[in-house]
Write a protein that holds these residues in place. Structure first.
Motif, short mmCIF file in Angstrom:
data_model
loop_
_atom_site.label_atom_id
_atom_site.label_comp_id
_atom_site.label_asym_id
_atom_site.label_seq_id
_atom_site.Cartn_x
_atom_site.Cartn_y
_atom_site.Cartn_z
N CYS A 123 0.68 -1.13 -0.04
CA CYS A 123 0.05 0.07 -0.14
C CYS A 123 0.92 1.25 -0.04
O CYS A 123 2.00 1.61 0.98
N CYS A 124 0.64 2.10 -1.05
CA CYS A 124 1.50 3.22 -1.08
C CYS A 124 0.92 4.51 -1.67
O CYS A 124 -0.26 4.28 -2.19
N PRO A 125 1.62 5.78 -1.53
CA PRO A 125 0.80 6.81 -2.19
C PRO A 125 0.54 6.56 -3.91
O PRO A 125 1.37 5.74 -4.51
N THR A 126 -0.53 7.14 -4.27
CA THR A 126 -0.79 6.80 -5.55
C THR A 126 0.09 7.07 -6.71
O THR A 126 0.31 6.29 -7.58
N GLU A 127 0.86 8.03 -6.47
CA GLU A 127 2.03 8.32 -7.56
C GLU A 127 3.23 7.36 -7.45
O GLU A 127 3.79 7.18 -8.45
N GLU A 128 3.22 6.51 -6.54
CA GLU A 128 3.93 5.38 -6.73
C GLU A 128 3.73 4.11 -6.86
O GLU A 128 4.51 3.17 -7.00
N LEU A 129 2.50 4.01 -7.56
CA LEU A 129 2.03 2.86 -8.07
C LEU A 129 2.75 2.46 -9.34
O LEU A 129 2.99 3.33 -10.08
N PRO A 130 3.19 1.32 -9.35
CA PRO A 130 3.79 0.95 -10.61
C PRO A 130 2.91 1.17 -11.97
O PRO A 130 1.78 0.68 -12.21
N SER A 131 3.43 1.57 -13.11
CA SER A 131 2.50 1.91 -14.26
C SER A 131 2.57 0.27 -15.12
O SER A 131 1.57 0.20 -15.72
N SER A 132 3.55 -0.32 -15.04
CA SER A 132 3.47 -1.72 -15.48
C SER A 132 4.51 -2.65 -14.51
O SER A 132 5.39 -2.05 -14.03
N VAL A 133 4.28 -3.74 -15.03
CA VAL A 133 4.95 -4.92 -13.92
C VAL A 133 5.27 -6.08 -14.99
O VAL A 133 4.50 -6.32 -15.77
#
Length: 301
Positions: A123-133
């Motif tokens: 769980c992290c700040p929205t801007e730190e969500l990975p754009s791709s994995v």
């Protein structure tokens, strides 16, 4: 404002009811009368012995083998022999003129497939969500009704396989489990303006390590969603997002606070249903198969 479930892309919904009768139809078999069986015993014995001798000399066919009850025997996702319903003709009728269709399409029930999860989540700040994995290789395993996985017992299953250039692929599937499990994680209380969600609908997101060893069949290696009152936090993990139904009124205010402030909770759930739509590119897309759910028994804050 960003909304949850933004990663779900709808394609044209087409049903294959004629192929699998809703995925839950009970199979029936036919039998001869005692008189018929008695009169044919000698002839049948000779025929079976002759057929057995012939089969031992011939190479077993790699293609489909028709069965008396309408099912056919093919190789499954794990290379095992399975009994399925051939929906290829119906599939092509529904998609006239569409190029690059698979060679064969089959529906099945009474067994399924799952890929064990490593349980990783964050769980992290929205801007730190990975754009791709990265999408790792899936170690799919065959599972039959009555089998247990992490305290969950499979009670029913249905799905669809496709075969293209000899490669067997899982298209969609629903796995139904009995049993209860307790997990830590985060909740989100829907406000009513989210896509494919209604007001006060409660969703659960497992914390890191909580889903380890349990099935995770999502088409990409992680699922993700926005959390918090202003969607300022995000969750992503190798675990399903679980729809727990409408929030209980008895402690709705506590759920709302935990949802707005991203506070970790512990839930006891039962009757887990895991949906998976592995291939979103074909036109037999069914939104229902993308949803996983469970029944909430208890929650502690």
């Amino acid at each position: 404002m960003k909304k949850i479930f933004i990663s779900i892309v709808l394609a044209l919904a087409l049903t294959l009811t004629a192929c699998n009768n809703g995925g839950m139809a009970e199979q029936t078999t036919t039998s001869q009368s005692p008189a018929q069986e008695s009169s044919q015993t000698s002839q049948t014995t000779q025929t079976e012995e002759s057929s057995a001798d012939t089969a031992s000399e011939d190479t077993a066919p790699e293609s489909e083998a028709p069965m008396a009850d309408g099912l056919i025997s093919v190789k499954g996702l794990c290379g095992e022999d399975i009994n399925v319903t051939d929906c290829t003709e119906k599939y092509r009728e529904l998609l006239p003129g569409v190029p690059n269709l698979p060679d064969s399409v089959y529906t099945y029930e009474g067994f399924g497939y799952y890929a064990p999860s490593d349980g990783k989540a964050e769980c992290c700040p929205t801007e730190e969500l990975p754009s791709s994995v990265d999408n790792p290789d899936r170690n799919f395993q065959h599972i039959d009704i009555g089998d247990n996985v992490g305290g969950l017992k499979l009670t029913n299953a249905d799905g669809m396989l496709r075969v293209d250039d000899g490669k067997v692929e899982l298209c969609k599937q629903k796995l139904y489990f009995s049993g209860s499990i307790t997990l830590k994680g985060y909740v989100y209380l829907c406000k009513g303006n989210e896509l494919y969600a209604q007001e006060d609908e409660l969703w659960f997101y497992p914390a890191d390590g909580e889903w380890e060893g349990l099935p995770f069949n999502d088409p990409i290696s992680y699922t993700s969603n926005f959390l918090g009152e202003d969607y300022d936090m995000g969750w992503y993990g190798r675990a399903p997002m679980l729809n727990l139904g409408l929030a209980p009124k008895s402690f709705r205010s506590q759920i709302s606070e935990a949802s707005d402030n991203i506070e970790e909770v512990t839930v006891a759930i039962r009757d887990v249903v895991l949906g998976s739509m592995i291939d979103h590119t074909d036109l037999f897309y069914h939104y229902d198969y993308t949803v996983s759910s469970a029944t909430l028994e208890d929650m502690t804050f």
